[in-house]
Design a protein around this motif. Structure first.
Motif, PDB file in Angstrom:
ATOM      1  N   GLY A  70       9.638  -4.139  -3.702  1.00 10.18           N
ATOM      2  CA  GLY A  70       9.946  -3.705  -2.669  1.00 10.18           C
ATOM      3  C   GLY A  70      11.443  -2.888  -2.637  1.00 10.18           C
ATOM      4  O   GLY A  70      11.481  -1.839  -1.771  1.00 10.18           O
ATOM      5  N   LEU A 105      14.236  -4.343   6.142  1.00  8.49           N
ATOM      6  CA  LEU A 105      13.693  -4.244   4.740  1.00  8.49           C
ATOM      7  C   LEU A 105      14.480  -5.121   3.767  1.00  8.49           C
ATOM      8  O   LEU A 105      13.875  -5.548   3.075  1.00  8.49           O
ATOM      9  N   ARG A 108      13.472  -8.609   4.246  1.00 12.50           N
ATOM     10  CA  ARG A 108      12.001  -8.627   3.588  1.00 12.50           C
ATOM     11  C   ARG A 108      12.387  -9.062   1.957  1.00 12.50           C
ATOM     12  O   ARG A 108      11.641  -9.743   1.401  1.00 12.50           O
TER      13      ARG A 108
END
Length: 282
Positions: A70, A105, A108
């Motif tokens: 990610g 983000l 995450r």
């Protein structure tokens, strides 16, 4: 994530340093390579690869690879930019939105799934036994506590939220084994919240804290859900932290709902929506 590895590399054991260098040399390849091949390339054992991932704060190789993929994927960079006095309206718009997205983000990629699972299991167990779930917060975090109470109330959980310090201390005094309290704080240094958390824990209630890593509150709770971000809340109201805390509550509510199961919950939610239709204009 890669910046953290670079900053930590000198503090790692020599074998783990070789794994770190392998990650930094080509993160995308590392994220898609089997553990046996990673161990061979770094000239280490497979357990060393796993130890490196845990040394960096992740739950294991799978969690590390997921977060790594990610962080190196194309998209919004994980950068926080302060709003300046001479910024135009368009600059403010871009910075505020980008800061929020970057924080989401980053969370995450950095969040501990083990901590989230422990918190969800504790909350679901409290609901199953009919005990109380309470949410405490002050200021902006008090608003988040109210939002959490609303979300869990809809799941049929016996819950309440308090933003007043005196009420928090009094309510924590009434908690006992089987009860659960979630304490939300941006700074992790609010005295009233610390007092309430300590009282609840002494009464054998499960204490979950959503706050910054390294803060006094982070070590006061039994389960810590880290909410870290670079926001300069001394200059402006803590916008990003509030959104980050709301998102963490959403993750918790969703995982708890899945543990409760849809057998009774889904019909209950449908009935609730049907009953609310009379409150709206056609």
């Amino acid at each position: 994530m890669l910046d953290r590895i670079r900053a930590s590399i000198t503090s790692l054991a020599r074998a783990e340093q070789r794994v770190a260098k392998l990650v930094l040399s080509d993160p995308r390849v590392f994220a898609n390579t089997p553990i046996s091949e990673l161990a061979d390339r770094a000239y280490v054992s497979k357990p060393t690869v796993v130890r490196f991932c845990r040394s960096m704060g992740y739950d294991g190789l799978s969690d590390f690879k997921l977060k790594l993929a990610g962080s190196v994927s194309e998209g919004v960079p994980f950068i926080h930019r302060n709003v300046d006095a001479d910024d135009s309206t368009s600059d403010v718009l871009v910075k505020v939105v980008d800061n929020a997205v970057a924080a989401f983000l980053k969370y995450r990629n950095d969040a501990s799934t083990i901590a989230i699972e422990r918190a969800a299991e504790a909350l679901a167990a409290t609901h199953k036994t009919g005990r109380r779930v309470e949410f405490y917060g002050a200021g902006n975090s008090g608003i988040v506590a109210q939002d959490a109470q609303h979300k869990f109330f809809r799941l049929g959980v016996s819950t309440v939220a308090y933003s007043d310090g005196h009420m928090q201390v009094m309510s924590a005094t009434l908690l006992g084994p089987g009860d659960c309290v979630v304490v939300i704080s941006n700074s992790g240094r609010t005295r009233d919240l610390m007092d309430a958390c300590d009282i609840a824990r002494k009464n054998d209630a499960t204490t979950i804290v959503i706050t910054a890593t390294g803060s006094p509150l982070a070590s006061a709770g039994q389960i810590h859900l880290a909410a870290d971000h670079p926001e300069g809340y001394e200059r402006y109201s803590p916008m990003v932290s509030r959104l980050l805390h709301l998102m963490i509550i959403d993750v918790l509510a969703t995982t708890v709902a899945l543990r409760i199961g849809g057998g009774r919950l889904q019909p209950l939610l449908r009935e609730m929506k049907n009953n609310l239709r009379t409150k709206r204009y056609a």
